[in-house]
Design a protein around this motif. Structure first.
Motif, short mmCIF file in Angstrom:
data_model
loop_
_atom_site.label_atom_id
_atom_site.label_comp_id
_atom_site.label_asym_id
_atom_site.label_seq_id
_atom_site.Cartn_x
_atom_site.Cartn_y
_atom_site.Cartn_z
N VAL A 180 1.00 -1.12 0.02
CA VAL A 180 0.01 0.02 -0.10
C VAL A 180 0.92 1.35 -0.13
O VAL A 180 0.68 2.25 -0.93
N ALA A 220 1.85 2.49 -3.32
CA ALA A 220 1.06 3.02 -4.32
C ALA A 220 1.23 4.60 -4.84
O ALA A 220 1.54 5.13 -4.08
N VAL A 245 -5.38 1.86 -4.90
CA VAL A 245 -5.46 0.72 -4.15
C VAL A 245 -6.88 0.01 -3.88
O VAL A 245 -7.57 0.93 -3.75
N VAL A 277 -3.70 9.15 -3.69
CA VAL A 277 -4.13 7.81 -4.06
C VAL A 277 -5.28 7.28 -4.02
O VAL A 277 -5.98 7.58 -2.92
N VAL A 307 -2.65 -3.22 -6.11
CA VAL A 307 -2.18 -1.83 -5.83
C VAL A 307 -1.41 -1.39 -7.19
O VAL A 307 -0.77 -2.07 -7.89
N ASP A 308 -2.00 -0.23 -7.90
CA ASP A 308 -1.60 0.15 -8.95
C ASP A 308 -1.85 -0.42 -10.13
O ASP A 308 -1.05 -0.80 -11.15
#
Length: 141
Positions: free
Chosen positions: A9, A12, A16, A41, A83-84
């Motif tokens: 996380v 990121a 997320v 984010v 994540v991403d």
């Protein structure tokens, strides 16, 4: 496992997406989600109990909650994290000898990175479908 989740996380840059058993939503994870949210984010979290959602709304006000496919409280599922759209983690809860129900609780997981990893591909497809379905049924919520 919490350390790995926090590590993922923390890295990121864009998004997320996180589904978790409520008991695994620790202060450390919530603090990390809040920190990356402050960096703009996008945080997408699966819905939980009203008390957990109230806490998330208070501590991560920009997070978006979405309906998940099933109630995790009836399963040994632990966490699903993406994540991403590049890093993923999937965990389950087991007891010391692998039996269910979970007492004492252990968590085991697999994770992967880069878009060609099969775990990344599967979770990316699942999350894309689930989030698009929620947006359609809730008028873009």
């Amino acid at each position: 496992m919490t350390d790995r989740v926090v590590d993922f996380v923390s890295s990121a840059d864009d998004e997320v997406v996180y589904v978790t058993a409520e008991e695994l939503l620790t202060d450390e994870v919530v603090d990390c989600l809040s920190t990356v949210s402050d960096r703009r984010v996008s945080i997408q979290l699966a819905e939980m109990s009203q008390s957990a959602e109230a806490r998330l709304e208070r501590e991560i006000p920009d997070a978006q909650l979405f309906e998940w496919l099933w109630d995790w409280s009836d399963t040994p599922a632990g966490r699903l994290l993406m994540v991403d759209q590049e890093k993923t983690l999937v965990s389950v809860l087991v007891d010391a000898n692998g039996a269910y129900p979970l007492e004492p609780r252990d968590e085991t997981a697999i994770w992967g990175a880069v878009q060609t990893n099969s775990l990344v591909v599967v979770l990316k497809g699942l999350y894309t479908w689930q989030l698009d379905t929620n947006r359609d049924s809730h008028g873009g919520r």
